[in-house]
Design a protein around this motif. Structure first.
Motif, PDB file in Angstrom:
ATOM      1  N   PRO A 221       0.793  -1.235   0.000  1.00  0.00           N
ATOM      2  CA  PRO A 221       0.000   0.000   0.000  1.00  0.00           C
ATOM      3  C   PRO A 221       0.826   1.285   0.000  1.00  0.00           C
ATOM      4  N   PHE A 222       2.083   1.228  -0.461  1.00  0.00           N
ATOM      5  CA  PHE A 222       2.899   2.435  -0.478  1.00  0.00           C
ATOM      6  C   PHE A 222       2.450   3.418  -1.563  1.00  0.00           C
ATOM      7  N   LEU A 223       1.532   3.000  -2.427  1.00  0.00           N
ATOM      8  CA  LEU A 223       0.916   3.918  -3.378  1.00  0.00           C
ATOM      9  C   LEU A 223      -0.585   3.707  -3.375  1.00  0.00           C
ATOM     10  N   ARG A 224      -1.319   4.809  -3.267  1.00  0.00           N
ATOM     11  CA  ARG A 224      -2.762   4.821  -3.504  1.00  0.00           C
ATOM     12  C   ARG A 224      -3.032   5.783  -4.651  1.00  0.00           C
ATOM     13  N   VAL A 225      -4.076   5.499  -5.414  1.00  0.00           N
ATOM     14  CA  VAL A 225      -4.471   6.375  -6.508  1.00  0.00           C
ATOM     15  C   VAL A 225      -5.942   6.731  -6.304  1.00  0.00           C
ATOM     16  N   ALA A 226      -6.242   8.038  -6.293  1.00  0.00           N
ATOM     17  CA  ALA A 226      -7.614   8.509  -6.062  1.00  0.00           C
ATOM     18  C   ALA A 226      -8.092   9.300  -7.273  1.00  0.00           C
ATOM     19  N   GLN A 227      -9.338   9.061  -7.623  1.00  0.00           N
ATOM     20  CA  GLN A 227      -9.937   9.786  -8.749  1.00  0.00           C
ATOM     21  C   GLN A 227     -11.381  10.096  -8.424  1.00  0.00           C
ATOM     22  N   GLN A 228     -11.754  11.354  -8.601  1.00  0.00           N
ATOM     23  CA  GLN A 228     -13.114  11.810  -8.308  1.00  0.00           C
ATOM     24  C   GLN A 228     -13.543  11.416  -6.894  1.00  0.00           C
TER      25      GLN A 228
ATOM     26  N   VAL B 170       0.410   4.029 -13.945  1.00  0.00           N
ATOM     27  CA  VAL B 170       0.305   5.203 -13.074  1.00  0.00           C
ATOM     28  C   VAL B 170       0.327   6.475 -13.906  1.00  0.00           C
ATOM     29  N   MET B 171       1.215   6.531 -14.906  1.00  0.00           N
ATOM     30  CA  MET B 171       1.296   7.700 -15.772  1.00  0.00           C
ATOM     31  C   MET B 171      -0.028   7.947 -16.485  1.00  0.00           C
ATOM     32  N   ARG B 172      -0.645   6.870 -16.968  1.00  0.00           N
ATOM     33  CA  ARG B 172      -1.918   7.024 -17.678  1.00  0.00           C
ATOM     34  C   ARG B 172      -3.000   7.555 -16.750  1.00  0.00           C
ATOM     35  N   LEU B 173      -3.097   6.997 -15.541  1.00  0.00           N
ATOM     36  CA  LEU B 173      -4.131   7.439 -14.602  1.00  0.00           C
ATOM     37  C   LEU B 173      -3.908   8.888 -14.174  1.00  0.00           C
ATOM     38  N   TYR B 174      -2.645   9.253 -13.934  1.00  0.00           N
ATOM     39  CA  TYR B 174      -2.354  10.633 -13.555  1.00  0.00           C
ATOM     40  C   TYR B 174      -2.732  11.593 -14.685  1.00  0.00           C
ATOM     41  N   ALA B 175      -2.419  11.204 -15.917  1.00  0.00           N
ATOM     42  CA  ALA B 175      -2.768  12.052 -17.066  1.00  0.00           C
ATOM     43  C   ALA B 175      -4.271  12.208 -17.214  1.00  0.00           C
ATOM     44  N   GLU B 176      -5.040  11.241 -16.693  1.00  0.00           N
ATOM     45  CA  GLU B 176      -6.495  11.303 -16.752  1.00  0.00           C
ATOM     46  C   GLU B 176      -7.093  12.030 -15.552  1.00  0.00           C
TER      47      GLU B 176
ATOM     48  N   TYR C  39       1.290  13.858  -1.780  1.00  0.00           N
ATOM     49  CA  TYR C  39       0.117  13.950  -2.657  1.00  0.00           C
ATOM     50  C   TYR C  39       0.526  14.704  -3.922  1.00  0.00           C
ATOM     51  N   LEU C  40       0.446  14.023  -5.059  1.00  0.00           N
ATOM     52  CA  LEU C  40       0.727  14.641  -6.351  1.00  0.00           C
ATOM     53  C   LEU C  40      -0.596  14.772  -7.095  1.00  0.00           C
ATOM     54  N   THR C  41      -1.045  16.006  -7.268  1.00  0.00           N
ATOM     55  CA  THR C  41      -2.366  16.284  -7.837  1.00  0.00           C
ATOM     56  C   THR C  41      -2.212  16.954  -9.196  1.00  0.00           C
ATOM     57  N   PRO C  42      -2.921  16.471 -10.228  1.00  0.00           N
ATOM     58  CA  PRO C  42      -2.839  17.098 -11.552  1.00  0.00           C
ATOM     59  C   PRO C  42      -3.390  18.522 -11.527  1.00  0.00           C
ATOM     60  N   PRO C  43      -3.085  19.312 -12.551  1.00  0.00           N
ATOM     61  CA  PRO C  43      -3.586  20.689 -12.599  1.00  0.00           C
ATOM     62  C   PRO C  43      -5.099  20.760 -12.459  1.00  0.00           C
ATOM     63  N   SER C  44      -5.557  21.713 -11.645  1.00  0.00           N
ATOM     64  CA  SER C  44      -6.990  22.011 -11.470  1.00  0.00           C
ATOM     65  C   SER C  44      -7.793  20.807 -11.009  1.00  0.00           C
ATOM     66  N   SER C  45      -7.167  19.884 -10.264  1.00  0.00           N
ATOM     67  CA  SER C  45      -7.845  18.662  -9.815  1.00  0.00           C
ATOM     68  C   SER C  45      -7.929  18.633  -8.297  1.00  0.00           C
ATOM     69  N   GLN C  46      -8.879  17.829  -7.813  1.00  0.00           N
ATOM     70  CA  GLN C  46      -9.079  17.625  -6.384  1.00  0.00           C
ATOM     71  C   GLN C  46      -9.099  16.133  -6.119  1.00  0.00           C
ATOM     72  N   GLY C  47      -8.221  15.670  -5.227  1.00  0.00           N
ATOM     73  CA  GLY C  47      -8.141  14.243  -4.964  1.00  0.00           C
ATOM     74  C   GLY C  47      -9.252  13.723  -4.070  1.00  0.00           C
TER      75      GLY C  47
ATOM     76  N   LEU D 289      -8.910   4.105  -6.087  1.00  0.00           N
ATOM     77  CA  LEU D 289      -9.026   3.078  -7.122  1.00  0.00           C
ATOM     78  C   LEU D 289      -8.456   1.749  -6.624  1.00  0.00           C
ATOM     79  N   PRO D 290      -8.981   0.636  -7.114  1.00  0.00           N
ATOM     80  CA  PRO D 290      -8.418  -0.674  -6.743  1.00  0.00           C
ATOM     81  C   PRO D 290      -6.961  -0.777  -7.181  1.00  0.00           C
ATOM     82  N   GLY D 291      -6.145  -1.436  -6.370  1.00  0.00           N
ATOM     83  CA  GLY D 291      -4.739  -1.572  -6.682  1.00  0.00           C
ATOM     84  C   GLY D 291      -4.469  -2.264  -8.004  1.00  0.00           C
ATOM     85  N   GLY D 292      -5.379  -3.139  -8.407  1.00  0.00           N
ATOM     86  CA  GLY D 292      -5.203  -3.846  -9.670  1.00  0.00           C
ATOM     87  C   GLY D 292      -5.190  -2.936 -10.887  1.00  0.00           C
ATOM     88  N   ARG D 293      -5.652  -1.699 -10.722  1.00  0.00           N
ATOM     89  CA  ARG D 293      -5.656  -0.758 -11.843  1.00  0.00           C
ATOM     90  C   ARG D 293      -4.249  -0.262 -12.172  1.00  0.00           C
TER      91      ARG D 293
END
Length: 411
Positions: A67-74, A102-108, A144-152, A78-82
């Motif tokens: 669990p050293f990385l979590r990814v949050a969207q909206q 990770v790069m793809r999800l961050y870009a999204e 926390y690394l957040t894309p431009p104009s985004s809210q985690g 997100l499930p770790g399998g993503r």
């Protein structure tokens, strides 16, 4: 008896603009504190701790796993399998971070949360050790690394105090007073989601944009939400694990199991739905508990709190091979010091021995070693040959044991 830990306290001035005494009296556990970069070191104030380049290193070359990385969207994790998968030949591990995913999800628009960096990234290991010692509390550090104009994450509260350290970019924070002051860990915000959402619609207590080098202290329970501005935002969150009066109650109740009156069964046929029956038993139970509480010694509770809190904070890392080589080659001219951040307690026993307690183990020594132990554990650097023992042979035996047990380190 002596209880202490060893590491110079120098980190707190990096994250607050007021004097430590004022911080303790006015802000600690009570009120937020905003500290601007100009007053605590300038806009590059935290880039020595982490940077975008360091994030790339962690995500792509360090074999990071959940669990050293979590990814949050909206607002959802997100499930770790993503974003995880197998590590390839020779590293048959199924949950390693896949950098391209990770790069793809961050870009999204997903926010990346790097967790437990106080155990992974050397500058943050050092910083957490110093700040944790100064506050005398266990710490955790996430990024926390957040894309431009985004809210985690949507508006929420934490059940621990935090320092927010803005590293890169800017982030807009809205802070509202608690809906539940001083929440315990088991009182997470999800159980009060409606109250949180309603309060978040009101006028914020603090509406601020954090720029690089700014710091924000938030006591547990204060509502907050944050959104990146025009560019990406990187910030650190230092979580401070509290110790509450409720913890004292928990330890008291555990000790209360020793009282046979409180272990007694309720009467045969007792109806737990009958208020009158409950009232009678409750009165007797409270009387028994009140009587038992007068017998409790503070040392008993202190011992239990020590066993609860010590394992939550690790001392400074050691280099196992270099440590053993140093111990093997040790000479009276060698210089040693207590392992930074180590919690320890020294007790004199009745059988001519002294006992050294630390989070990992308990060590026993002849009582004539006590002056040498107290000296070598005082946090200063000491020459082995100067320790107050009979001869160099005794000094080398003592120090080698403390080195191999991870109590001392080379100075």
């Amino acid at each position: 008896m002596t209880t202490t830990q060893n590491r110079p306290a120098t980190a707190l001035p990096r994250v607050i603009t007021v004097a430590p005494d004022e911080f303790a009296a006015t802000h600690w556990g009570r009120e937020p504190l905003l500290s601007r970069a100009a007053d605590i070191g300038g806009p590059d104030g935290f880039t020595d701790l982490l940077s975008s380049a360091a994030v790339d290193e962690l995500l792509s070359r360090r074999g990071l796993r959940t669990p050293f990385l979590r990814v949050a969207q909206q607002g959802k994790v997100l499930p770790g399998g993503r974003y995880t998968g197998g590590g390839g030949v020779g590293a048959e591990i199924s949950d390693q971070v896949l950098d391209e995913q990770v790069m793809r999800l961050y870009a999204e628009g997903a926010t990346l949360v790097l967790q437990g960096l106080h155990r992974l990234w050397p500058p943050l290991i050092e910083f957490a050790g110093r700040l944790g010692t100064e506050l005398n509390r266990p710490l955790q550090i996430n990024a926390y690394l957040t894309p431009p104009s985004s809210q985690g994450f949507s508006t929420h509260y934490d059940t621990h105090d935090v320092f927010v350290l803005q590293v890169e970019g800017t982030k807009h924070w809205c802070i509202h007073p608690p809906v539940l002051p001083d929440p315990l860990e088991k009182q997470a915000w999800g159980g009060r989601a409606d109250e949180v959402a309603a309060t978040a619609q009101g006028e914020p207590a603090l509406d601020v944009v954090l720029s690089p080098g700014d710091a924000l202290y938030l006591p547990r329970g204060w509502l907050h939400s944050a959104r990146a501005q025009g560019g990406r935002s990187l910030h650190l969150t230092v979580g401070i694990r509290g110790l509450t009066r409720y913890a004292l109650v928990e330890e008291l109740l555990t000790l209360a199991m020793a009282d046979p009156r409180l272990r007694a069964s309720l009467p045969y046929g007792f109806d737990p739905t009958d208020p009158e029956a409950v009232d009678g038993e409750l009165t007797e139970t409270v009387d028994a508990l009140r009587s038992w509480l007068t017998t409790v010694e503070p040392a008993q509770i202190a011992d239990r709190l020590r066993r609860r809190s010590w394992p939550a904070a690790r001392p400074a890392p050691i280099s196992p091979l270099a440590q053993l080589d140093f111990a093997d080659a040790l000479a009276p001219a060698g210089m040693v010091t207590a392992r930074p951040g180590l919690r320890w307690r020294l007790d004199r026993e009745n059988d001519g021995q002294v006992t050294l307690h630390s989070p990992q183990r308990t060590l026993t020594f002849p009582d004539f070693c006590e002056p040498a132990l107290r000296l070598v554990l005082d946090g200063e650097s000491h020459r082995v040959g100067d320790l107050p023992l009979e001869d160099d042979a005794d000094r080398l035996v003592l120090v080698r044991r403390l080195l191999t047990e991870g109590v001392l380190v080379p100075a």
